[in-house]
Design a protein around this motif. Structure first.
Motif, PDB file in Angstrom:
ATOM      1  N   PHE A  74       0.649  -1.412   0.009  1.00  0.00           N
ATOM      2  CA  PHE A  74      -0.203  -0.019   0.000  1.00  0.00           C
ATOM      3  C   PHE A  74       0.869   1.276  -0.006  1.00  0.00           C
ATOM      4  CE2 PHE A  74      -2.645   2.772   3.025  1.00  0.00           C
ATOM      5  CZ  PHE A  74      -3.137   3.395   2.199  1.00  0.00           C
ATOM      6  N   GLU A  75       0.374   2.282  -0.625  1.00  0.00           N
ATOM      7  CA  GLU A  75       1.147   3.574  -0.674  1.00  0.00           C
ATOM      8  C   GLU A  75       1.809   3.831   0.507  1.00  0.00           C
ATOM      9  OE1 GLU A  75       0.951   7.683  -2.643  1.00  0.00           O
ATOM     10  OE2 GLU A  75      -0.913   6.446  -3.252  1.00  0.00           O
ATOM     11  N   GLU A  76       1.226   4.020   1.571  1.00  0.00           N
ATOM     12  CA  GLU A  76       1.475   4.359   3.084  1.00  0.00           C
ATOM     13  C   GLU A  76       2.871   3.516   3.297  1.00  0.00           C
ATOM     14  OE1 GLU A  76       0.921   4.813   6.546  1.00  0.00           O
ATOM     15  OE2 GLU A  76      -0.023   6.832   5.980  1.00  0.00           O
ATOM     16  N   THR A  77       2.741   2.333   3.046  1.00  0.00           N
ATOM     17  CA  THR A  77       3.735   1.293   3.321  1.00  0.00           C
ATOM     18  C   THR A  77       5.272   1.496   2.725  1.00  0.00           C
ATOM     19  OG1 THR A  77       1.970  -0.504   3.513  1.00  0.00           O
ATOM     20  CG2 THR A  77       4.340  -1.217   3.884  1.00  0.00           C
ATOM     21  N   MET A  78       5.025   1.988   1.231  1.00  0.00           N
ATOM     22  CA  MET A  78       6.336   2.306   0.534  1.00  0.00           C
ATOM     23  C   MET A  78       7.027   3.314   0.896  1.00  0.00           C
ATOM     24  SD  MET A  78       6.061   3.609  -3.552  1.00  0.00           S
ATOM     25  CE  MET A  78       5.397   5.377  -3.105  1.00  0.00           C
ATOM     26  N   ASP A  79       6.238   4.469   1.790  1.00  0.00           N
ATOM     27  CA  ASP A  79       7.093   5.549   2.250  1.00  0.00           C
ATOM     28  C   ASP A  79       7.290   5.322   3.940  1.00  0.00           C
ATOM     29  OD1 ASP A  79       6.709   7.226   0.111  1.00  0.00           O
ATOM     30  OD2 ASP A  79       4.532   7.680   0.683  1.00  0.00           O
ATOM     31  N   ARG A  80       7.241   4.160   4.413  1.00  0.00           N
ATOM     32  CA  ARG A  80       7.617   3.773   5.755  1.00  0.00           C
ATOM     33  C   ARG A  80       8.758   2.884   5.737  1.00  0.00           C
ATOM     34  NH1 ARG A  80       3.724   4.089  10.121  1.00  0.00           N
ATOM     35  NH2 ARG A  80       2.001   5.404   9.184  1.00  0.00           N
ATOM     36  N   LYS A  81       9.548   2.585   6.720  1.00  0.00           N
ATOM     37  CA  LYS A  81      10.840   1.900   6.856  1.00  0.00           C
ATOM     38  C   LYS A  81      10.585   0.760   7.618  1.00  0.00           C
ATOM     39  CE  LYS A  81      13.496   6.108   5.815  1.00  0.00           C
ATOM     40  NZ  LYS A  81      14.870   6.861   6.057  1.00  0.00           N
ATOM     41  N   ILE A  82      11.538  -0.189   7.421  1.00  0.00           N
ATOM     42  CA  ILE A  82      11.442  -1.290   8.161  1.00  0.00           C
ATOM     43  C   ILE A  82      12.950  -1.572   8.468  1.00  0.00           C
ATOM     44  CG2 ILE A  82      11.285  -3.942   8.096  1.00  0.00           C
ATOM     45  CD1 ILE A  82       9.139  -3.757   6.311  1.00  0.00           C
ATOM     46  N   ASP A  83      13.389  -1.462   9.898  1.00  0.00           N
ATOM     47  CA  ASP A  83      14.738  -1.574  10.118  1.00  0.00           C
ATOM     48  C   ASP A  83      15.584  -0.221   9.420  1.00  0.00           C
ATOM     49  OD1 ASP A  83      14.386  -3.470  11.778  1.00  0.00           O
ATOM     50  OD2 ASP A  83      15.331  -4.950  10.679  1.00  0.00           O
ATOM     51  N   GLY A  84      15.049   0.823   9.629  1.00  0.00           N
ATOM     52  CA  GLY A  84      15.778   1.720   8.519  1.00  0.00           C
ATOM     53  C   GLY A  84      15.764   2.054   7.397  1.00  0.00           C
ATOM     54  N   TYR A  86      13.855   1.783   3.385  1.00  0.00           N
ATOM     55  CA  TYR A  86      12.168   1.821   2.942  1.00  0.00           C
ATOM     56  C   TYR A  86      11.970   0.496   2.727  1.00  0.00           C
ATOM     57  CZ  TYR A  86      12.397   6.808   2.522  1.00  0.00           C
ATOM     58  OH  TYR A  86      12.307   8.239   2.718  1.00  0.00           O
ATOM     59  N   THR A  87      10.668   0.083   3.003  1.00  0.00           N
ATOM     60  CA  THR A  87       9.984  -1.033   2.769  1.00  0.00           C
ATOM     61  C   THR A  87      10.295  -1.834   1.516  1.00  0.00           C
ATOM     62  OG1 THR A  87       8.250  -0.448   4.117  1.00  0.00           O
ATOM     63  CG2 THR A  87       8.131  -2.477   2.948  1.00  0.00           C
ATOM     64  N   ALA A  88      10.257  -1.112   0.563  1.00  0.00           N
ATOM     65  CA  ALA A  88      10.749  -1.784  -0.829  1.00  0.00           C
ATOM     66  C   ALA A  88      11.924  -2.159  -1.072  1.00  0.00           C
ATOM     67  CB  ALA A  88      10.421  -0.907  -2.025  1.00  0.00           C
ATOM     68  N   ASP A  89      13.019  -1.439  -0.387  1.00  0.00           N
ATOM     69  CA  ASP A  89      14.429  -1.706  -0.228  1.00  0.00           C
ATOM     70  C   ASP A  89      14.814  -2.879   0.662  1.00  0.00           C
ATOM     71  OD1 ASP A  89      15.228   0.087  -2.289  1.00  0.00           O
ATOM     72  OD2 ASP A  89      15.434   1.554  -0.586  1.00  0.00           O
ATOM     73  N   TYR A  90      14.015  -2.967   1.653  1.00  0.00           N
ATOM     74  CA  TYR A  90      14.090  -3.980   2.685  1.00  0.00           C
ATOM     75  C   TYR A  90      13.835  -5.523   1.866  1.00  0.00           C
ATOM     76  CZ  TYR A  90      13.914  -6.838   6.825  1.00  0.00           C
ATOM     77  OH  TYR A  90      14.138  -7.599   7.903  1.00  0.00           O
ATOM     78  N   LEU A  91      12.561  -5.310   1.451  1.00  0.00           N
ATOM     79  CA  LEU A  91      11.993  -6.420   0.618  1.00  0.00           C
ATOM     80  C   LEU A  91      13.100  -6.983  -0.401  1.00  0.00           C
ATOM     81  CD1 LEU A  91       8.315  -5.642  -0.186  1.00  0.00           C
ATOM     82  CD2 LEU A  91       9.046  -7.662   1.008  1.00  0.00           C
ATOM     83  N   ALA A  92      13.635  -6.065  -1.284  1.00  0.00           N
ATOM     84  CA  ALA A  92      14.591  -6.504  -2.288  1.00  0.00           C
ATOM     85  C   ALA A  92      15.886  -6.974  -1.827  1.00  0.00           C
ATOM     86  CB  ALA A  92      14.565  -5.384  -3.285  1.00  0.00           C
ATOM     87  N   GLU A  93      16.528  -6.048  -1.071  1.00  0.00           N
ATOM     88  CA  GLU A  93      17.951  -6.124  -0.652  1.00  0.00           C
ATOM     89  C   GLU A  93      17.935  -7.189   0.614  1.00  0.00           C
ATOM     90  OE1 GLU A  93      19.739  -2.506   0.124  1.00  0.00           O
ATOM     91  OE2 GLU A  93      18.629  -1.632  -1.421  1.00  0.00           O
ATOM     92  N   MET A  94      17.044  -7.293   1.429  1.00  0.00           N
ATOM     93  CA  MET A  94      17.175  -7.940   2.676  1.00  0.00           C
ATOM     94  C   MET A  94      16.566  -9.595   2.338  1.00  0.00           C
ATOM     95  SD  MET A  94      18.998  -6.165   4.309  1.00  0.00           S
ATOM     96  CE  MET A  94      19.322  -7.263   5.840  1.00  0.00           C
ATOM     97  N   ARG A 129       7.305   8.695  -7.664  1.00  0.00           N
ATOM     98  CA  ARG A 129       7.880   8.296  -6.362  1.00  0.00           C
ATOM     99  C   ARG A 129       8.334   6.634  -6.067  1.00  0.00           C
ATOM    100  NH1 ARG A 129       3.442   9.388  -3.480  1.00  0.00           N
ATOM    101  NH2 ARG A 129       4.108   8.008  -1.649  1.00  0.00           N
ATOM    102  N   ALA A 130       7.106   5.984  -7.035  1.00  0.00           N
ATOM    103  CA  ALA A 130       7.404   4.291  -6.944  1.00  0.00           C
ATOM    104  C   ALA A 130       8.865   4.280  -7.414  1.00  0.00           C
ATOM    105  CB  ALA A 130       6.462   3.684  -7.694  1.00  0.00           C
ATOM    106  N   ILE A 131       9.245   4.725  -8.406  1.00  0.00           N
ATOM    107  CA  ILE A 131      10.602   4.725  -9.063  1.00  0.00           C
ATOM    108  C   ILE A 131      11.730   5.118  -8.036  1.00  0.00           C
ATOM    109  CG2 ILE A 131      12.030   5.432 -11.017  1.00  0.00           C
ATOM    110  CD1 ILE A 131       9.172   5.508 -12.782  1.00  0.00           C
ATOM    111  N   GLU A 132      11.571   5.994  -7.472  1.00  0.00           N
ATOM    112  CA  GLU A 132      12.673   6.567  -6.399  1.00  0.00           C
ATOM    113  C   GLU A 132      12.611   5.458  -5.124  1.00  0.00           C
ATOM    114  OE1 GLU A 132      11.540  10.502  -4.800  1.00  0.00           O
ATOM    115  OE2 GLU A 132      11.626  11.461  -6.581  1.00  0.00           O
ATOM    116  N   ARG A 133      11.392   5.014  -4.922  1.00  0.00           N
ATOM    117  CA  ARG A 133      11.327   3.794  -4.001  1.00  0.00           C
ATOM    118  C   ARG A 133      11.818   2.524  -4.470  1.00  0.00           C
ATOM    119  NH1 ARG A 133      11.831   7.741  -1.020  1.00  0.00           N
ATOM    120  NH2 ARG A 133      10.172   8.626   0.113  1.00  0.00           N
TER     121      ARG A 133
END
Length: 294
Positions: A74-84, A86-94, A129-133
């Motif tokens: 959800f858009e809200e989730t995209m702008d929030r963080k998990i362990d510092g 951004y959610t999408a980066d956490y998903l992709a990288e971790m 914004r999605a591309i930035e994230r």
């Protein structure tokens, strides 16, 4: 768009997790998780609680790339963080899981037996914004309730019109014309829908690729032609209100169709579970949906 992510979504074994309950469906998602409405007094608090729930799911060892190809946010989730991160980066990288974003603004009133999407006035801004994230693709949902050709044409037309703008921005759209599982004309709706989808798919250029998210069909393998279409990256199925067991059984019967379940993934999770209980319940859901998808 990352080629590795494209390959994973196209050819990987597993399913796509839908974690995209939005403002309207969040109270219901929280209630199912054991968080009642008196636990929060405004929208900010509600979104904090649902982000806690999603964080718990995403960081769980059961939520991993062995079984899960992608996750819809959800858009809200995209702008929030998990362990510092951004959610999408956490998903992709971790986690090695491909991030998608829900971009629709909900459904318009029913007309001609369907519900189109409400206008998405800030689509270009959202896509930027999605591309930035580092989002890979998007998802948008409409609903079909009756076998009304005019209505179904309008649904598919709207989906592809927006889909082409999403492709032009460099993302892969998941086109979701859901057929209501309670429709008395479900099978007829699906036949009409398939024809319309094929008409639009056949008009796409070679560099224009889409995903489809469809209700598990009444007539087994009716969507095989869509699954095999050169412009279709993947066809995923929504659980549509079926329980996990029923959805999994129906899914297994359809070759090449994989799950993109929301409620069926989280129905046995509870805020009061210990981490061990939570992880075990999530692992069980993940395993059963994975089995049905492969």
């Amino acid at each position: 768009m990352q080629q590795g992510q494209f390959e994973k979504i196209k050819n990987g074994k597993g399913f796509i997790a839908a974690l995209d309950q939005s403002g309207g469906s969040t109270p219901k998602a929280l209630a199912a998780y054991g968080v009642s409405e008196n636990a929060y007094s405004n929208e900010d608090e509600m979104f904090n609680l649902v982000h806690d729930m999603r964080t718990r799911i995403i960081t769980s060892p059961a939520f991993n790339a062995d079984k899960i190809l992608g996750a819809i946010l959800f858009e809200e989730t995209m702008d929030r963080k998990i362990d510092g991160m951004y959610t999408a980066d956490y998903l992709a990288e971790m986690k090695g899981i491909v991030p998608f974003l829900k971009v629709d603004k909900g459904l318009a009133e029913e007309s001609n037996g369907v519900q189109l999407m409400k206008p998405i006035n800030d689509l270009d801004e959202t896509l930027n914004r999605a591309i930035e994230r580092h989002i890979f693709g998007t998802k948008m949902r409409s609903v079909i309730k009756e076998a009304n050709l005019e209505g179904i044409k309008a649904v598919v037309e709207q989906q592809f019109e927006l889909g082409k703008r999403i492709i032009a921005a460099g993302l892969v759209p998941i086109i979701e014309p859901e057929v209501d599982i309670n429709s008395s004309e479900k099978e007829k709706c699906e036949e009409l829908l398939k024809t319309e989808l094929l008409n639009h798919l056949n008009n796409l250029q070679e560099n224009e690729n889409v995903m489809l998210k469809l209700t598990i069909p009444t007539s087994t393998n009716i969507y095989k032609e869509l699954i095999d279409h050169p412009r279709v990256v993947r066809v995923v199925a929504l659980s549509g209100g079926y329980s996990t067991d029923v959805a999994n059984e129906k899914l297994k019967a359809n070759d090449g169709l994989i799950a993109s379940f929301s409620r069926a993934l989280s129905q046995d999770l509870n805020v009061n579970q210990t981490d061990a209980e939570f992880n075990e319940a999530l692992a069980k859901a993940v395993d059963s949906i994975y089995e049905a998808s492969v």
